[in-house]
Write a protein that holds these residues in place. Structure first.
Motif, mmCIF file in Angstrom:
data_model
loop_
_atom_site.group_PDB
_atom_site.id
_atom_site.type_symbol
_atom_site.label_atom_id
_atom_site.label_comp_id
_atom_site.label_asym_id
_atom_site.label_seq_id
_atom_site.Cartn_x
_atom_site.Cartn_y
_atom_site.Cartn_z
ATOM 1 N N GLU A 482 0.925 -1.322 -0.044
ATOM 2 C CA GLU A 482 -0.047 -0.117 0.077
ATOM 3 C C GLU A 482 0.832 1.276 -0.248
ATOM 4 N N ALA A 484 3.814 1.679 -1.062
ATOM 5 C CA ALA A 484 4.502 1.868 -2.087
ATOM 6 C C ALA A 484 3.836 2.214 -3.403
ATOM 7 N N ARG A 485 2.412 1.683 -3.276
ATOM 8 C CA ARG A 485 1.538 2.263 -4.299
ATOM 9 C C ARG A 485 1.150 3.555 -4.178
ATOM 10 N N GLY A 488 3.187 6.028 -5.753
ATOM 11 C CA GLY A 488 2.740 6.344 -6.851
ATOM 12 C C GLY A 488 3.371 5.110 -7.778
ATOM 13 N N PHE A 489 4.028 4.178 -7.276
ATOM 14 C CA PHE A 489 4.588 3.134 -7.948
ATOM 15 C C PHE A 489 3.348 2.148 -8.487
ATOM 16 N N SER A 490 3.550 1.531 -9.981
ATOM 17 C CA SER A 490 2.622 0.660 -10.385
ATOM 18 C C SER A 490 2.765 -0.655 -9.444
ATOM 19 N N TYR A 491 1.844 -1.539 -9.640
ATOM 20 C CA TYR A 491 1.757 -2.714 -8.910
ATOM 21 C C TYR A 491 3.236 -3.678 -9.075
ATOM 22 N N LEU A 497 10.306 -3.732 -6.233
ATOM 23 C CA LEU A 497 11.234 -3.061 -5.505
ATOM 24 C C LEU A 497 10.939 -2.953 -3.867
ATOM 25 N N VAL A 498 9.770 -3.330 -3.496
ATOM 26 C CA VAL A 498 9.759 -3.200 -2.056
ATOM 27 C C VAL A 498 9.252 -4.855 -1.791
#
Lengths: 602, 243
Positions: A482, A484-485, A488-491, A497-498
């Motif tokens: 949540e 990371a998203r 603004g990162f995509s799924y 990355l996370v």
């Protein structure tokens, strides 16, 4: 990190290895004193000194039946077209053989496949102007490997039976087989007639003896993968009797062993021949011609006398019916003479403890085994484990990501794959991939199952590794995805990355366990048939074990496995700690929770 | 710093299966202003924030940023404009404090490694934690972690900030520092929607207060009006319980 902590761990590890080495060393020394004689290489020609008469205790009604399969004559050698033999590699005969049945088929101390059967086959190939290549395999798979054209020829003292003739074709006979009944010395069993439902009878799975005990004696035998294992079980009293080909029985029983052959039996129809693909009549004809040729020029008689000097049974001779009768020394007389000279050199049976010590801790054999284990076994085991580990990890990661994907079109195939590959025994997968997929990808792999075996191991590992990764990824708190998203990162980026890096870290120990399992499972690819240079640790140990009839080489191979696996488990704990605490941690303190985790891991 | 924007949620509906969490919520914050959302647990406050930045897509209604609907925009791009701070911080434990903050700018604003680190250090100075740049989140106190989380959100140069009960998981003595930081942001002209149980903060810092219950807005208005003169029985009861 707390330094004493690491030091303590290293010390305990060293102590463990040291004590292992010491134990072995001491055991080896003590056994050296009790048995100064260096072990003999069972895989070398025994010579005329081993000459034997036809057994006097031949079972009744044995030589029944008429020879239906031996050809009346053969094509002259100069009329054979060696380019039309349907060989897998033109000009080269690819032979599947076994390593554990001296003196017929075995690996010698130079690591080469030899034995009477293979030496004779080499002579025939030379007559035909063909090259020859041997690969070791398991008897259970040999006939199907010949039928599948994994090998051109199966060479393994194969007794021809009607049942087997449905799967493969056979050459004319080059040897014959008695079945021997071997029992512990002093056993009440004195012949096949004494066997009954309460006797534990050992046989090697899929052999004629297996068939004989089940179908002729109507008894239920204990089945073993190879002759050595069967004999070891007889010696240690796990079975009451062993029904074996007489060569194997005679080869296995060494002076001082507490066992003896009490009866033999023979059937004229069941001579020993080489197995060839059923459809490849030209190759069968060529080998028959070659066999008659080596009989005619005396090679057969020479090799036979060197390796398996026994009186021929009445009514049988090698080759086609037109082949000349070979001239052999009078083995019966030689045997009788020797018997008078030495008398029955009945050595005093060793004590059980001495027997065990010699079986497991023969220092001479360690010295003999270790160079071969280092040179051949270790690199192959490492290569197989690494290649299959890397491919399995990549594939496993793909499976894990597919397994938690939002679309069922990814989830389902991943699920099915995992269920199937985790649900099957490793051997089954290796045989299915090696024998099932092998013929389909022949253009890619040639006739070499090494990489197929690695691929099978990788497919197997992927199923387990996929589940490990999946559980690791799913154990990462949802808040991480949540967060990371929310940035603004995509799924996909968020996972990459996370979430995935954290998940992987959590399962590193489980992953390393899987890799250790892979190191051990790599021994199973021996089932696919390997060249002598491709053998991994277990195969090298086992071949030496077969060559010497002593378990010390296997114990040595086991030590090498430990040398690989124990440091690995400790390495992963170390890496695990580093990842959890971090290199750049300047504060030098952990919060209580992390501290707890670290201590628990340690 | 990017220009602050206004944000409006219009008639937002969201259900998880049969559980209707949001039932036609209207909420608005003017550019540079702060709106606080209060209400009992389970009233849908946190879900409202996740619907407004489309972590959970609303099933009905509209979201306007500066008066323009953003429902058709790429949701990842929308979230890059909205900073969010969570109750449990949700820092990435496998990365250092500076890496936590630099990750977004580096990957999405296309900054070089050094430039991203520079941004991270600047934001850490802003929240008073420059000395902790190379520590792991696990080695920080809760208050420090939450300030890092705020720095991480600010590093993306957001046009509006969401705070989801940002102080609820903190020890009482650490709450003040984080609230002070949030008040500074509001005073600096950052648009923000703050879901909170800190009535003092809602009253003193926000320009508008929204009271939610059972997935609906029950009452809304300036803080003084809501806290001193609650019109509905439900708000009266809620205030009597929390004050």
């Amino acid at each position: 990190m707390v330094p004493w902590f690491r030091a303590a761990r290293m010390r305990s590890l060293l102590m463990l290895l040291l004590s292992a080495v010491l134990t072995l060393g001491l055991a080896a020394c003590s056994s050296n004193e009790s048995s100064p004689d260096s072990p003999t290489d069972l895989c070398s020609p025994p010579g005329l000194g081993a000459a034997a008469a036809a057994p006097t205790n031949l079972g009744a009604g044995a030589a029944a039946g008429e020879d239906r399969y031996t050809t009346p004559n053969t094509t002259p050698l100069d009329q054979i077209d060696v380019n039309a033999l349907g060989l897998i590699t033109p000009g080269k005969v690819s032979v599947g053989t076994l390593s554990d049945a001296p003196p017929s088929i075995c690996v010698n101390s130079a690591g080469q496949f030899t034995g009477y059967d293979n030496e004779l086959l080499k002579a025939i190939a030379a007559k035909l102007g063909l090259q020859i290549e041997f690969a070791g395999t398991e008897f259970a798979g040999l006939l199907s490997q010949v039928a599948n054209r994994r090998f051109d020829v199966g060479s393994s003292s194969i007794t021809t039976t009607d049942e087997r003739r449905k799967t493969v074709g056979f050459t004319n006979g080059y040897d014959f087989g008695y079945f021997s009944l071997v029992v512990p010395t002093g056993s009440p069993i004195t012949g096949f007639g004494d066997l009954n439902a309460s006797t534990r009878i050992g046989v090697v799975q899929g052999t004629v003896q297996d068939d004989f005990v089940v179908n002729t004696l109507k008894l239920d035998p204990v089945k073993f993968p190879d002759y050595n294992t069967a004999y070891a079980n007889l010696k240690t009293g796990q079975i009451d009797a062993w029904v074996a080909p007489s060569q194997q029985a005679e080869g296995a029983i060494k002076p001082g062993d507490p066992t003896s052959i009490v009866q033999n039996t023979f059937s004229l129809n069941n001579f020993v021949g080489w197995a060839v693909n059923l459809d490849n009549q030209p190759l069968i004809d060529a080998l028959n011609s070659g066999l008659d040729a080596v009989i005619a020029d005396g090679t057969w008689a020479r090799l036979y006398a060197e390796w398996v000097p026994r009186e021929l049974p009445p009514g049988w001779k090698p080759g086609s019916k037109a082949a000349p009768t070979p001239e052999l020394p009078d083995f019966a007389a030689l045997a009788a003479e020797r018997g008078e000279d030495a008398g029955p050199t009945q050595q005093a049976p060793k004590s059980t403890l001495a027997q065990l010590g010699d079986t497991f801790f023969n220092w001479e054999l360690y010295r003999q085994a270790i160079p071969e284990l280092v040179k051949t076994g270790l690199p192959n085991t490492i290569i197989l484990a690494l290649v299959s580990g890397v491919i399995g990890t990549l594939l496993g990661m793909a499976l894990a990501v597919a397994g938690i994907a939002r679309t069922r079109w990814l989830r389902w195939p991943a699920r099915v794959y995992t269920d199937i590959f985790r649900g099957l025994p490793a051997v089954v997968i290796i045989l299915l991939v090696g024998l099932g997929v092998g013929p389909l990808v022949r253009n890619l792999t040639g006739n070499n199952p090494y990489w197929l075996g690695a691929a099978a191991l990788a497919l197997l590992a992927a199923a387990y590794i996929g589940e490990i990764f999946r559980s690791g990824i799913q154990s990462v708190e949802p808040g991480q995805l949540e967060a990371a998203r929310a940035i603004g990162f995509s799924y996909r980026e968020s996972m990459r990355l996370v979430v995935v890096p954290q998940g992987v870290r959590r399962v590193l120990p489980a992953l390393m366990n899987q890799f250790i399992a892979l190191i051990k499972d790599s021994s199973l690819i021996y089932f696919l048939g390997l060249l002598a240079t491709q053998r991994e640790l277990f195969a090298v140990g086992r071949d030496l074990n077969a060559q010497t009839g002593n378990l010390s080489p296997l114990v040595a191979a086991g030590l090498f496995y430990l040398l690989l696996t124990i440091p690995l488990t400790h390495l992963v704990n170390y890496i695990d700690r580093r990842l959890r605490t971090g290199r750049e941690d300047r504060t030098g303190t952990l919060d209580p929770l992390e501290q707890a985790i670290v201590v628990e891991r340690g | 710093m990017a220009e602050s924007v206004s944000l409006t949620g219009k008639d937002i509906h969201l259900a998880f299966g049969a559980n209707k969490v949001l039932r036609g919520v209207n909420v608005h914050v003017d550019a540079g202003k702060a709106t606080s959302v209060i209400g009992p647990s389970g009233s849908g406050k946190s879900t409202l924030l996740r619907a407004l930045n489309r972590l959970h897509e609303p099933q009905q209604g509209d979201i306007l940023v500066d008066g323009r609907s953003v429902l058709k925009d790429n949701p990842d791009k929308l979230r890059q404009r909205i900073g969010m701070v969570f109750q449990h911080f949700n820092l990435f434990p496998h990365k250092t404090v500076a890496q936590n903050i630099a990750l977004g700018p580096r990957r999405m604003r296309g900054l070089s490694k050094d430039a991203a680190r520079e941004v991270a250090v600047q934001q850490l100075e802003r929240v008073g934690l420059a000395a902790k740049a190379d520590a792991r989140p696990g080695n920080l106190s809760g208050g420090q972690q939450q300030r890092v989380a705020i720095a991480r959100a600010l590093a993306m140069q957001p046009e509006i900030m969401f705070f989801d009960e940002a102080t609820s998981a903190l020890d009482p003595e650490l709450v003040k520092g984080v609230l002070g930081l949030m008040a500074d942001l509001a005073a600096g002209g950052m648009s923000m929607i703050v879901v909170t149980h800190e009535m003092g903060f809602a009253r003193s810092v926000s320009d508008t207060v929204v009271f939610m219950d059972h997935g609906q807005v029950v009452e809304t208005g300036p803080p003084a009006a809501l806290f001193d003169d609650p019109h509905t029985e439900r708000l009266q009861q809620f205030l009597s319980e929390v004050l």
